[in-house]
Motif scaffolding. Structure first.
Motif, mmCIF file in Angstrom:
data_model
loop_
_atom_site.group_PDB
_atom_site.id
_atom_site.type_symbol
_atom_site.label_atom_id
_atom_site.label_comp_id
_atom_site.label_asym_id
_atom_site.label_seq_id
_atom_site.Cartn_x
_atom_site.Cartn_y
_atom_site.Cartn_z
ATOM 1 N N MET A 127 0.938 -1.183 -0.106
ATOM 2 C CA MET A 127 -0.048 0.002 -0.021
ATOM 3 C C MET A 127 0.949 1.095 -0.078
ATOM 4 N N PRO A 128 0.861 1.985 -1.109
ATOM 5 C CA PRO A 128 1.810 2.992 -1.213
ATOM 6 C C PRO A 128 1.431 4.290 -0.292
ATOM 7 N N GLY A 129 0.300 4.482 -0.104
ATOM 8 C CA GLY A 129 -0.242 5.750 0.839
ATOM 9 C C GLY A 129 -1.695 5.011 1.327
ATOM 10 N N THR A 130 -2.105 5.655 2.365
ATOM 11 C CA THR A 130 -3.310 5.386 3.185
ATOM 12 C C THR A 130 -4.274 6.409 3.265
ATOM 13 N N ARG A 131 -3.790 7.669 2.832
ATOM 14 C CA ARG A 131 -4.585 8.974 3.057
ATOM 15 C C ARG A 131 -4.875 9.482 1.600
ATOM 16 N N PHE A 132 -6.044 9.857 1.563
ATOM 17 C CA PHE A 132 -6.357 10.591 0.139
ATOM 18 C C PHE A 132 -7.489 11.456 0.142
ATOM 19 N N ASP A 133 -7.545 12.331 -0.995
ATOM 20 C CA ASP A 133 -8.580 13.342 -0.925
ATOM 21 C C ASP A 133 -9.880 12.502 -1.087
ATOM 22 N N VAL A 134 -9.883 11.770 -2.190
ATOM 23 C CA VAL A 134 -10.887 10.998 -2.839
ATOM 24 C C VAL A 134 -10.903 9.660 -2.942
ATOM 25 N N ALA A 135 -11.642 8.572 -2.523
ATOM 26 C CA ALA A 135 -11.484 7.249 -2.514
ATOM 27 C C ALA A 135 -12.652 6.557 -3.829
ATOM 28 N N ILE A 136 -12.286 6.192 -4.977
ATOM 29 C CA ILE A 136 -13.314 5.875 -6.015
ATOM 30 C C ILE A 136 -13.383 4.462 -5.920
ATOM 31 N N VAL A 137 -14.484 3.757 -5.650
ATOM 32 C CA VAL A 137 -14.740 2.398 -5.557
ATOM 33 C C VAL A 137 -15.347 2.046 -7.174
ATOM 34 N N GLY A 138 -14.469 1.152 -7.847
ATOM 35 C CA GLY A 138 -14.971 0.697 -9.130
ATOM 36 C C GLY A 138 -14.275 1.590 -10.499
ATOM 37 N N GLY A 139 -13.484 0.824 -11.040
ATOM 38 C CA GLY A 139 -12.677 1.420 -12.107
ATOM 39 C C GLY A 139 -13.175 1.150 -13.501
ATOM 40 N N GLY A 140 -14.418 1.220 -13.974
ATOM 41 C CA GLY A 140 -15.160 1.143 -14.953
ATOM 42 C C GLY A 140 -15.137 2.352 -15.616
ATOM 43 N N LEU A 141 -16.319 2.529 -16.527
ATOM 44 C CA LEU A 141 -16.348 3.796 -17.455
ATOM 45 C C LEU A 141 -16.247 5.022 -16.927
ATOM 46 N N VAL A 142 -17.210 4.979 -15.524
ATOM 47 C CA VAL A 142 -17.337 6.461 -15.096
ATOM 48 C C VAL A 142 -16.322 6.554 -14.031
ATOM 49 N N GLY A 143 -16.203 5.601 -13.138
ATOM 50 C CA GLY A 143 -14.981 5.499 -12.110
ATOM 51 C C GLY A 143 -13.670 6.174 -12.643
ATOM 52 N N ALA A 144 -13.253 5.365 -13.895
ATOM 53 C CA ALA A 144 -11.975 5.799 -14.268
ATOM 54 C C ALA A 144 -11.985 7.020 -14.833
ATOM 55 N N SER A 145 -13.127 7.648 -15.547
ATOM 56 C CA SER A 145 -13.218 8.903 -16.005
ATOM 57 C C SER A 145 -13.204 10.048 -14.856
ATOM 58 N N LEU A 146 -13.726 9.673 -13.868
ATOM 59 C CA LEU A 146 -13.752 10.494 -12.650
ATOM 60 C C LEU A 146 -12.358 10.697 -11.884
ATOM 61 N N ALA A 147 -11.473 9.565 -12.097
ATOM 62 C CA ALA A 147 -10.348 9.503 -11.565
ATOM 63 C C ALA A 147 -9.320 10.440 -12.467
ATOM 64 N N ILE A 148 -9.396 10.390 -13.641
ATOM 65 C CA ILE A 148 -8.779 11.079 -14.632
ATOM 66 C C ILE A 148 -9.084 12.819 -14.361
ATOM 67 N N ALA A 149 -10.431 12.952 -14.281
ATOM 68 C CA ALA A 149 -10.900 14.314 -13.898
ATOM 69 C C ALA A 149 -10.384 14.861 -12.677
ATOM 70 N N LEU A 150 -10.168 13.987 -11.723
ATOM 71 C CA LEU A 150 -9.625 14.699 -10.369
ATOM 72 C C LEU A 150 -8.091 14.601 -10.498
ATOM 73 N N ASP A 151 -7.392 13.826 -11.251
ATOM 74 C CA ASP A 151 -6.038 13.926 -11.216
ATOM 75 C C ASP A 151 -5.675 15.198 -11.935
ATOM 76 N N ARG A 152 -6.164 15.689 -13.083
ATOM 77 C CA ARG A 152 -5.872 16.922 -13.562
ATOM 78 C C ARG A 152 -5.970 18.010 -12.875
ATOM 79 N N ILE A 153 -6.797 17.940 -11.931
ATOM 80 C CA ILE A 153 -7.042 19.269 -10.870
ATOM 81 C C ILE A 153 -6.091 18.904 -9.526
ATOM 82 N N GLY A 154 -5.152 18.025 -9.671
ATOM 83 C CA GLY A 154 -4.120 17.718 -8.612
ATOM 84 C C GLY A 154 -4.654 17.125 -7.401
ATOM 85 N N ARG A 155 -5.849 16.537 -7.331
ATOM 86 C CA ARG A 155 -6.175 15.805 -6.039
ATOM 87 C C ARG A 155 -5.886 14.260 -6.151
ATOM 88 N N ARG A 156 -5.521 13.913 -4.731
ATOM 89 C CA ARG A 156 -4.878 12.505 -4.529
ATOM 90 C C ARG A 156 -5.959 11.481 -4.484
#
Length: 402
Positions: A1-30
């Motif tokens: 486990m590379p880290g244990t504290r995050f801004d947002v935890a997304i359960v589900g890496g499908g179509l919407v979950g992956a898209s949300l992770a990319i959207a949050l990455d581009r604004i610098g959220r962990r």
């Protein structure tokens, strides 16, 4: 486990979950992206289904940098042709009449999954925990504590200011939050496949309704059509077992000859259709998006488009700064999503029920409706707006704004 504290935890890496992770990455959220599938094994949703991206979705995915990773060319939807067996009239929408080259694009889910994977590999603020299964979440100290288990059965936990359930129709996150659902079983099964036809796609997407469900042909970028064919649930096993020639004959009978003879078909996949709508979008430091929030009848191809607008609205609000799990932020997110969600649910569910009703009194009413949609500008404008993905409060990236 590379880290244990995050801004947002997304359960589900499908179509919407992956898209949300990319959207949050581009604004610098962990971000922690919790995925059941192991690395190198894409989620089951990345299959042979044909996804119809509205213009608003194309804008959003282009802004996220996903579309540049598509390996196969998408198919442009330049016209939409809608009719029903046994009814007079039809509705034909042409993008050029509304100042556009296309209403949207058709992309194969497998190709889209590979593009999302390539884009996720570029992200610097997303930690992917896989294979990992979410089990429970508790609250404390302004955080959500997530309990998970890996493929070997070992327990793990992380903390996040916001928990996002993007884990599909039978959402474990939704259950853990105690959010109930309203369900409607359409008693239909939809078959999807790729078909080769006598006339190649010309940019027209066809939707042909019948008493047993819709039959749609979507123009793919590879010179084939993607077909969606609805059958009564009790006939699904028999249809699945049909030889290719009989399967094509069934499609031809349901759809007609607008693209000439149906020549060949790829592998068929079947999906039972049940509408599942969460009674709330939010909980304490938690929010639902995509199919976890609402699973629609796929008529009109609204599901992923609506889910992406869920994700990009949430990312837009989080971008403003502060605590992403703040109750006021989540309440405002739910308010912003309310109109789009209600109108899209009304459209997809209502259209499915209306077109499946084969009663004698409904046929002339539907024919009048087709005539009104074809000739009344105000009604056509509403239909076009929905086809383009513009309902309610549309997130900025879906409007094509920087």
């Amino acid at each position: 486990m590379p880290g244990t504290r995050f801004d947002v935890a997304i359960v589900g890496g499908g179509l919407v979950g992956a898209s949300l992770a990319i959207a949050l990455d581009r604004i610098g959220r962990r971000v922690a992206l919790i995925e059941a599938a192991p690395a190198g094994a894409p989620p089951a949703v990345f299959d042979e289904r044909n996804l119809s991206f509205a213009e608003a979705t194309v804008h959003g995915l282009r802004a996220l940098g996903v579309l540049r990773h598509l390996r196969a060319p998408p198919g442009a939807i330049r016209r939409i042709h809608v009719s029903r067996a046994g009814d007079f009239g039809r509705v034909v929408l042409d993008a050029s009449e509304h100042g556009r080259d296309a209403f949207g694009q058709v992309v194969v889910a497998r190709d889209f999954g590979l593009a999302l994977e390539a884009r996720l590999n570029e992200c610097t603020h997303v930690t992917r925990l896989r294979p990992m299964r979410f089990e429970a979440a508790s609250s404390g100290g302004g955080m959500r504590v997530l309990q998970m288990r890996d493929a070997a059965g070992a327990a793990h936990s992380i903390e996040a200011q916001l928990l996002v359930g993007a884990d599909g129709t039978r959402s474990i996150v939704r259950d853990a939050l105690g959010i109930g659902v309203d369900e409607h079983d359409f008693r239909q099964t939809l078959f999807v496949a790729r078909v080769r036809t006598e006339r190649a796609p010309d940019g027209t997407a066809y939707e042909r309704f019948g008493p047993n469900g819709p039959t749609a042909l979507l123009p793919r970028g590879d010179g084939h059509f993607g077909v969606v064919h609805g059958v009564p649930r009790d006939q699904a096993d028999a249809v699945a077992a049909l030889p290719e020639a009989q399967w094509l004959a069934r499609l031809q009978s349901a759809f007609g000859w607008r693209v000439g003879r149906l020549i060949a078909s790829g592998t068929r996949s079947a999906y039972p259709i049940v509408q599942v709508v969460a009674r709330s979008l939010t909980g304490e430091r938690a929010v639902l998006v995509g199919n976890a929030a609402q699973t629609l009848h796929p008529i009109g191809a609204q599901g992923f488009n609506l889910g992406l607008r869920d994700a990009l609205t949430l990312a837009e609000m989080i971008e403003a700064g502060g605590d992403p799990g703040d109750a006021t932020l989540l309440s405002e997110h739910a308010r912003r999503r309310a109109e789009d969600r209600a109108r899209t649910l009304q459209f997809s569910g209502g259209l499915a029920r209306l077109t499946a009703n084969d009663g004698d009194t409904m046929r002339p009413l539907r024919s009048l409706g087709f005539g009104a949609l074809q000739h009344l500008p105000a009604l056509r404008a509403q239909l076009v707006g929905g086809a383009l993905g513009y309902r309610g409060d549309v997130p900025r990236l879906c409007r094509g704004e920087p």
